[in-house]
Write a protein that holds these residues in place. Structure first.
Motif, PDB file in Angstrom:
ATOM      1  N   VAL A  78       0.831   1.003  -2.597  1.00 47.14           N
ATOM      2  CA  VAL A  78       1.014  -0.172  -3.459  1.00 47.14           C
ATOM      3  C   VAL A  78      -0.243  -1.043  -3.443  1.00 47.14           C
ATOM      4  O   VAL A  78      -0.714  -1.509  -4.489  1.00 47.14           O
ATOM      5  CB  VAL A  78       2.243  -0.986  -3.003  1.00 47.14           C
ATOM      6  N   GLN A  79      -0.801  -1.255  -2.267  1.00 48.06           N
ATOM      7  CA  GLN A  79      -2.013  -2.079  -2.164  1.00 48.06           C
ATOM      8  C   GLN A  79      -3.194  -1.427  -2.871  1.00 48.06           C
ATOM      9  O   GLN A  79      -3.988  -2.102  -3.533  1.00 48.06           O
ATOM     10  CB  GLN A  79      -2.327  -2.339  -0.694  1.00 48.06           C
ATOM     11  N   MET A  80      -3.313  -0.114  -2.749  1.00 49.74           N
ATOM     12  CA  MET A  80      -4.401   0.581  -3.446  1.00 49.74           C
ATOM     13  C   MET A  80      -4.220   0.498  -4.959  1.00 49.74           C
ATOM     14  O   MET A  80      -5.190   0.313  -5.702  1.00 49.74           O
ATOM     15  CB  MET A  80      -4.473   2.034  -2.979  1.00 49.74           C
ATOM     16  N   ASP A  81      -2.989   0.622  -5.406  1.00 49.84           N
ATOM     17  CA  ASP A  81      -2.715   0.510  -6.842  1.00 49.84           C
ATOM     18  C   ASP A  81      -2.973  -0.913  -7.338  1.00 49.84           C
ATOM     19  O   ASP A  81      -3.443  -1.111  -8.470  1.00 49.84           O
ATOM     20  CB  ASP A  81      -1.268   0.908  -7.138  1.00 49.84           C
ATOM     21  N   LEU A  82      -2.678  -1.897  -6.499  1.00 50.91           N
ATOM     22  CA  LEU A  82      -2.948  -3.286  -6.871  1.00 50.91           C
ATOM     23  C   LEU A  82      -4.449  -3.515  -7.055  1.00 50.91           C
ATOM     24  O   LEU A  82      -4.861  -4.229  -7.973  1.00 50.91           O
ATOM     25  CB  LEU A  82      -2.409  -4.233  -5.801  1.00 50.91           C
ATOM     26  N   VAL A  83      -5.243  -2.915  -6.202  1.00 47.87           N
ATOM     27  CA  VAL A  83      -6.701  -3.034  -6.337  1.00 47.87           C
ATOM     28  C   VAL A  83      -7.141  -2.527  -7.704  1.00 47.87           C
ATOM     29  O   VAL A  83      -7.907  -3.189  -8.416  1.00 47.87           O
ATOM     30  CB  VAL A  83      -7.415  -2.241  -5.221  1.00 47.87           C
ATOM     31  N   TYR A  84      -6.650  -1.347  -8.072  1.00 47.37           N
ATOM     32  CA  TYR A  84      -7.031  -0.752  -9.352  1.00 47.37           C
ATOM     33  C   TYR A  84      -6.562  -1.610 -10.523  1.00 47.37           C
ATOM     34  O   TYR A  84      -7.302  -1.834 -11.494  1.00 47.37           O
ATOM     35  CB  TYR A  84      -6.434   0.646  -9.467  1.00 47.37           C
ATOM     36  N   ALA A  85      -5.329  -2.114 -10.442  1.00 45.93           N
ATOM     37  CA  ALA A  85      -4.789  -2.935 -11.526  1.00 45.93           C
ATOM     38  C   ALA A  85      -5.566  -4.238 -11.675  1.00 45.93           C
ATOM     39  O   ALA A  85      -5.886  -4.663 -12.791  1.00 45.93           O
ATOM     40  CB  ALA A  85      -3.306  -3.219 -11.275  1.00 45.93           C
ATOM     41  N   HIS A  86      -5.879  -4.880 -10.563  1.00 44.86           N
ATOM     42  CA  HIS A  86      -6.671  -6.120 -10.617  1.00 44.86           C
ATOM     43  C   HIS A  86      -8.076  -5.846 -11.166  1.00 44.86           C
ATOM     44  O   HIS A  86      -8.624  -6.659 -11.912  1.00 44.86           O
ATOM     45  CB  HIS A  86      -6.767  -6.746  -9.227  1.00 44.86           C
ATOM     46  N   TYR A  87      -8.630  -4.712 -10.802  1.00 46.90           N
ATOM     47  CA  TYR A  87      -9.953  -4.323 -11.311  1.00 46.90           C
ATOM     48  C   TYR A  87      -9.903  -4.171 -12.830  1.00 46.90           C
ATOM     49  O   TYR A  87     -10.787  -4.658 -13.545  1.00 46.90           O
ATOM     50  CB  TYR A  87     -10.388  -3.019 -10.652  1.00 46.90           C
ATOM     51  N   GLN A  88      -8.876  -3.520 -13.313  1.00 48.43           N
ATOM     52  CA  GLN A  88      -8.755  -3.288 -14.752  1.00 48.43           C
ATOM     53  C   GLN A  88      -8.536  -4.583 -15.536  1.00 48.43           C
ATOM     54  O   GLN A  88      -8.984  -4.697 -16.686  1.00 48.43           O
ATOM     55  CB  GLN A  88      -7.604  -2.315 -15.041  1.00 48.43           C
ATOM     56  N   THR A  89      -7.883  -5.548 -14.939  1.00 46.85           N
ATOM     57  CA  THR A  89      -7.658  -6.829 -15.622  1.00 46.85           C
ATOM     58  C   THR A  89      -8.829  -7.790 -15.442  1.00 46.85           C
ATOM     59  O   THR A  89      -8.822  -8.887 -16.007  1.00 46.85           O
ATOM     60  CB  THR A  89      -6.372  -7.509 -15.115  1.00 46.85           C
ATOM     61  N   GLY A  90      -9.829  -7.390 -14.648  1.00 46.33           N
ATOM     62  CA  GLY A  90     -10.985  -8.254 -14.450  1.00 46.33           C
ATOM     63  C   GLY A  90     -10.802  -9.304 -13.383  1.00 46.33           C
ATOM     64  O   GLY A  90     -11.662 -10.178 -13.213  1.00 46.33           O
ATOM     65  N   ASN A  91      -9.706  -9.228 -12.634  1.00 43.09           N
ATOM     66  CA  ASN A  91      -9.464 -10.192 -11.557  1.00 43.09           C
ATOM     67  C   ASN A  91     -10.171  -9.699 -10.296  1.00 43.09           C
ATOM     68  O   ASN A  91      -9.552  -9.196  -9.347  1.00 43.09           O
ATOM     69  CB  ASN A  91      -7.959 -10.347 -11.310  1.00 43.09           C
ATOM     70  N   THR A  92     -11.490  -9.851 -10.295  1.00 39.81           N
ATOM     71  CA  THR A  92     -12.290  -9.267  -9.217  1.00 39.81           C
ATOM     72  C   THR A  92     -12.056  -9.936  -7.866  1.00 39.81           C
ATOM     73  O   THR A  92     -12.085  -9.268  -6.827  1.00 39.81           O
ATOM     74  CB  THR A  92     -13.784  -9.329  -9.573  1.00 39.81           C
ATOM     75  N   GLU A  93     -11.816 -11.244  -7.870  1.00 37.57           N
ATOM     76  CA  GLU A  93     -11.608 -11.936  -6.592  1.00 37.57           C
ATOM     77  C   GLU A  93     -10.346 -11.444  -5.896  1.00 37.57           C
ATOM     78  O   GLU A  93     -10.343 -11.229  -4.686  1.00 37.57           O
ATOM     79  CB  GLU A  93     -11.550 -13.452  -6.819  1.00 37.57           C
ATOM     80  N   GLN A  94      -9.267 -11.260  -6.667  1.00 38.63           N
ATOM     81  CA  GLN A  94      -8.030 -10.777  -6.072  1.00 38.63           C
ATOM     82  C   GLN A  94      -8.174  -9.325  -5.628  1.00 38.63           C
ATOM     83  O   GLN A  94      -7.639  -8.919  -4.590  1.00 38.63           O
ATOM     84  CB  GLN A  94      -6.877 -10.902  -7.078  1.00 38.63           C
ATOM     85  N   ALA A  95      -8.907  -8.546  -6.407  1.00 32.83           N
ATOM     86  CA  ALA A  95      -9.143  -7.150  -6.032  1.00 32.83           C
ATOM     87  C   ALA A  95      -9.901  -7.072  -4.712  1.00 32.83           C
ATOM     88  O   ALA A  95      -9.547  -6.297  -3.813  1.00 32.83           O
ATOM     89  CB  ALA A  95      -9.910  -6.435  -7.137  1.00 32.83           C
ATOM     90  N   LEU A  96     -10.955  -7.888  -4.560  1.00 34.99           N
ATOM     91  CA  LEU A  96     -11.735  -7.884  -3.327  1.00 34.99           C
ATOM     92  C   LEU A  96     -10.912  -8.359  -2.138  1.00 34.99           C
ATOM     93  O   LEU A  96     -11.022  -7.817  -1.036  1.00 34.99           O
ATOM     94  CB  LEU A  96     -12.972  -8.772  -3.491  1.00 34.99           C
TER      95      LEU A  96
END
Length: 252
Positions: A78-96
């Motif tokens: 789930v956490q890995m998928d969240l990283v990818y989803a945040h990356y795709q939406t441009g939410n880089t701070e949350q992804a990091l």
């Protein structure tokens, strides 16, 4: 008098309760948007949504799973998928933030190569300015901090996980990042040269030669050194840089 104070106190309590209810309304609505299902059923919904490219909705579902089942069988994925989803939406701070948390809590996880790969991609995206790039504005003279961090992330992947399936793509991106950093240094060198700060210009060129010799900007860096040393009245250093430049051209 007592009656007036009581009424006033009741009014304050009522107002505070109303404001609290209003402020929590969006959060409550978001919770209600995620159905009450098992971790597996929710994750299946989240994966289907993610695969369909509905990243905002996928984030809602994945976040709900992460909150409801923090130690469940799908928690790491789930956490890995969240990283990818945040990356795709441009939410880089949350992804990091999600990546750093994952690496900190799972230092020996089998998918750390993926997390370092994504960290590199996220930092590359964080460094971009879509408006300027769309209109072709040259951004090479901007601070390259994010680029350097991305280079470090992808270098960690390549060095620590050479057999990773992400390593080949990481190597290609490292070459691109190397050129980007070298170009940034040369832009700054040109800035100094045009303002007659020849020593600073020469030092920037020298930095490229010493640290980015594998980039495509080695020869321009040597040329910068030659002309800067000439302006400084340092013929021996200019000649040495010129000889290095000519030797490099012969080796090509």
């Amino acid at each position: 008098m007592i009656n007036k104070i009581s009424k006033r106190a009741l009014a304050v309590v009522f107002t505070a309760s109303l404001l609290s209810a209003c402020s929590s309304a969006p959060e409550q609505q978001e919770i209600e948007r995620v159905p009450n299902k098992s971790a597996q059923a929710l994750y299946e919904d989240a994966r289907e949504t993610l695969d369909s490219g509905l990243y905002a909705r996928a984030i809602e579902l994945l976040t709900a799973i992460d909150s409801r089942y923090p130690f469940g069988p799908f928690s790491k994925q789930v956490q890995m998928d969240l990283v990818y989803a945040h990356y795709q939406t441009g939410n880089t701070e949350q992804a990091l933030a999600t990546i750093d948390r994952f690496i900190r809590l799972n230092p020996n996880h089998k998918d750390l190569d993926y997390m370092y790969y994504m960290r590199g991609l996220v930092n590359i995206k964080a460094d971009k300015n879509a408006f300027q790039e769309y209109f072709g504005v040259d951004r090479a003279d901007r601070d390259a901090k994010r680029t350097r961090v991305a280079y470090k992330d992808l270098s960690t992947l390549v060095n620590n996980y050479p057999d990773s399936k992400y390593a080949p793509e990481a190597k290609r991106r490292l070459a691109w990042l190397l050129n980007r950093m070298a170009r940034n240094e040369l832009k700054v060198a040109q800035y100094y040269y045009e303002r007659e700060a020849y020593l600073a210009a020469a030092n920037r060129g020298k930095y490229v030669v010493e640290h980015f010799s594998q980039s495509s900007y080695l020869e321009p860096a040597l040329e910068m050194m030659v002309k800067s040393y000439e302006k400084l009245g340092l013929p021996d250093m200019a000649e040495h840089a010129q000889q290095t430049l000519e030797a490099n051209k012969r080796e090509r």
